[in-house]
Design an enzyme around this catalytic site. Structure first.
Site, PDB file in Angstrom:
ATOM      1  N   ARG A 115       0.828  -1.204   0.000  1.00  0.00           N
ATOM      2  CA  ARG A 115       0.000   0.000   0.000  1.00  0.00           C
ATOM      3  C   ARG A 115       0.865   1.258   0.000  1.00  0.00           C
ATOM      4  O   ARG A 115       1.866   1.327   0.727  1.00  0.00           O
ATOM      5  CB  ARG A 115      -0.928   0.026   1.224  1.00  0.00           C
ATOM      6  CG  ARG A 115      -2.005  -1.027   1.149  1.00  0.00           C
ATOM      7  CD  ARG A 115      -3.186  -0.696   2.043  1.00  0.00           C
ATOM      8  NE  ARG A 115      -4.075  -1.843   2.130  1.00  0.00           N
ATOM      9  CZ  ARG A 115      -4.980  -2.165   1.200  1.00  0.00           C
ATOM     10  NH1 ARG A 115      -5.133  -1.412   0.127  1.00  0.00           N
ATOM     11  NH2 ARG A 115      -5.743  -3.236   1.357  1.00  0.00           N
ATOM     12  N   ASP A 116       0.465   2.245  -0.809  1.00  0.00           N
ATOM     13  CA  ASP A 116       1.161   3.530  -0.838  1.00  0.00           C
ATOM     14  C   ASP A 116       0.982   4.213   0.525  1.00  0.00           C
ATOM     15  O   ASP A 116      -0.118   4.232   1.089  1.00  0.00           O
ATOM     16  CB  ASP A 116       0.590   4.404  -1.965  1.00  0.00           C
ATOM     17  CG  ASP A 116       1.494   5.576  -2.295  1.00  0.00           C
ATOM     18  OD1 ASP A 116       2.048   5.614  -3.402  1.00  0.00           O
ATOM     19  OD2 ASP A 116       1.652   6.469  -1.423  1.00  0.00           O
ATOM     20  N   ILE A 117       2.060   4.784   1.024  1.00  0.00           N
ATOM     21  CA  ILE A 117       2.032   5.418   2.345  1.00  0.00           C
ATOM     22  C   ILE A 117       1.183   6.692   2.344  1.00  0.00           C
ATOM     23  O   ILE A 117       0.713   7.138   3.380  1.00  0.00           O
ATOM     24  CB  ILE A 117       3.479   5.728   2.819  1.00  0.00           C
ATOM     25  CG1 ILE A 117       3.550   5.839   4.326  1.00  0.00           C
ATOM     26  CG2 ILE A 117       4.047   6.967   2.140  1.00  0.00           C
ATOM     27  CD1 ILE A 117       4.960   5.843   4.868  1.00  0.00           C
ATOM     28  N   ASN A 177       4.995   6.568 -13.527  1.00  0.00           N
ATOM     29  CA  ASN A 177       5.614   7.868 -13.756  1.00  0.00           C
ATOM     30  C   ASN A 177       7.078   7.683 -14.114  1.00  0.00           C
ATOM     31  O   ASN A 177       7.747   6.784 -13.586  1.00  0.00           O
ATOM     32  CB  ASN A 177       5.501   8.734 -12.495  1.00  0.00           C
ATOM     33  CG  ASN A 177       4.062   9.101 -12.167  1.00  0.00           C
ATOM     34  OD1 ASN A 177       3.272   9.377 -13.071  1.00  0.00           O
ATOM     35  ND2 ASN A 177       3.713   9.101 -10.897  1.00  0.00           N
ATOM     36  N   GLU A 220       8.967  10.298  -8.069  1.00  0.00           N
ATOM     37  CA  GLU A 220       9.645  10.668  -6.815  1.00  0.00           C
ATOM     38  C   GLU A 220      10.645   9.608  -6.385  1.00  0.00           C
ATOM     39  O   GLU A 220      11.687   9.926  -5.817  1.00  0.00           O
ATOM     40  CB  GLU A 220       8.617  10.837  -5.685  1.00  0.00           C
ATOM     41  CG  GLU A 220       7.696  12.029  -5.852  1.00  0.00           C
ATOM     42  CD  GLU A 220       6.550  12.003  -4.838  1.00  0.00           C
ATOM     43  OE1 GLU A 220       6.584  11.187  -3.896  1.00  0.00           O
ATOM     44  OE2 GLU A 220       5.620  12.797  -5.021  1.00  0.00           O
ATOM     45  N   VAL A 221      10.299   8.349  -6.603  1.00  0.00           N
ATOM     46  CA  VAL A 221      11.157   7.250  -6.152  1.00  0.00           C
ATOM     47  C   VAL A 221      11.705   6.536  -7.383  1.00  0.00           C
ATOM     48  O   VAL A 221      10.938   6.031  -8.214  1.00  0.00           O
ATOM     49  CB  VAL A 221      10.374   6.260  -5.258  1.00  0.00           C
ATOM     50  CG1 VAL A 221      11.284   5.129  -4.809  1.00  0.00           C
ATOM     51  CG2 VAL A 221       9.775   6.985  -4.050  1.00  0.00           C
ATOM     52  N   HIS A 261       7.886   1.638 -10.568  1.00  0.00           N
ATOM     53  CA  HIS A 261       6.710   1.115  -9.871  1.00  0.00           C
ATOM     54  C   HIS A 261       5.452   1.450 -10.631  1.00  0.00           C
ATOM     55  O   HIS A 261       5.364   2.480 -11.299  1.00  0.00           O
ATOM     56  CB  HIS A 261       6.628   1.665  -8.438  1.00  0.00           C
ATOM     57  CG  HIS A 261       6.798   3.150  -8.354  1.00  0.00           C
ATOM     58  ND1 HIS A 261       8.032   3.767  -8.397  1.00  0.00           N
ATOM     59  CD2 HIS A 261       5.889   4.146  -8.240  1.00  0.00           C
ATOM     60  CE1 HIS A 261       7.875   5.073  -8.296  1.00  0.00           C
ATOM     61  NE2 HIS A 261       6.583   5.331  -8.221  1.00  0.00           N
ATOM     62  N   MET A 262       4.491   0.579 -10.493  1.00  0.00           N
ATOM     63  CA  MET A 262       3.173   0.780 -11.082  1.00  0.00           C
ATOM     64  C   MET A 262       2.212   1.138  -9.948  1.00  0.00           C
ATOM     65  O   MET A 262       2.142   0.419  -8.950  1.00  0.00           O
ATOM     66  CB  MET A 262       2.740  -0.521 -11.777  1.00  0.00           C
ATOM     67  CG  MET A 262       1.348  -0.498 -12.351  1.00  0.00           C
ATOM     68  SD  MET A 262       0.938  -2.141 -13.009  1.00  0.00           S
ATOM     69  CE  MET A 262       1.733  -2.056 -14.607  1.00  0.00           C
ATOM     70  N   HIS A 263       1.503   2.254 -10.098  1.00  0.00           N
ATOM     71  CA  HIS A 263       0.449   2.609  -9.141  1.00  0.00           C
ATOM     72  C   HIS A 263      -0.837   1.916  -9.580  1.00  0.00           C
ATOM     73  O   HIS A 263      -1.241   2.034 -10.746  1.00  0.00           O
ATOM     74  CB  HIS A 263       0.177   4.119  -9.152  1.00  0.00           C
ATOM     75  CG  HIS A 263       1.318   4.989  -8.712  1.00  0.00           C
ATOM     76  ND1 HIS A 263       1.367   5.590  -7.481  1.00  0.00           N
ATOM     77  CD2 HIS A 263       2.449   5.377  -9.356  1.00  0.00           C
ATOM     78  CE1 HIS A 263       2.474   6.318  -7.380  1.00  0.00           C
ATOM     79  NE2 HIS A 263       3.150   6.200  -8.512  1.00  0.00           N
TER      80      HIS A 263
END
Ligand code: 5GP
Length: 118
Positions: free
Chosen positions: A30-32, A88, A96-97, A101-103
């Site tokens: 889970r995204d923080i 992104n 940002e990171v 990664h895939m959201h």
């Protein structure tokens, strides 16, 4: 070797995260800072900084991200109404990171994809 980020520590469970799926190729957690009722990050265990760095040998793991996204969307109950998958890249992409990664986002109507061009 590309530089590690906080995501490598999450993969190794050295920092806490709500991990929903992990196998030998991919980890999902889970995204923080969730921007939707369901907001999960699905990442390759291998460090690939961004889509600018993908190579033909990454084809399998990148395909696997979609398989895991579809599985999690079903498990989270958002598959029927739909969801958004976002990757992104770089400064203009808002990355940002620097660990690809895939959201996976859903659970409410997400609105238009982008603001009008300006
Ligand atoms: P990006 O803008 O790079 O596509 O997205 C990075 C995402 O990672 C952001 O949505 C941010 O909230 C999330 N994130 C950053 N650091 C952490 C962390 O330590 N743990 C978790 N679970 N998510 C993080």
């Amino acid at each position: 070797m590309p530089e590690e980020t906080i995501f490598s520590k999450i993969i190794r469970r050295e920092v806490p995260a709500t991990i929903l799926f992990q196998d030998d190729r991919v980890t999902a957690f889970r995204d923080i800072n969730a921007k939707a009722p369901t907001h999960i990050l699905i990442i390759p265990n291998k460090v690939i900084p961004s889509t600018n760095d993908v190579t033909p040998e990454d084809e399998g793991v990148l395909g696997h991200l979609f398989i895991v996204a579809a599985k999690l969307a079903k498990e989270q109950g958002i598959a029927r109404d739909g969801y958004r998958l976002i990757v992104n890249c770089g400064r203009h992409g808002g990355q940002e990171v620097y660990h690809l990664h895939m959201h996976l986002m859903g659970g409410r109507p997400l609105g238009p994809m982008l603001m009008p061009a300006g």
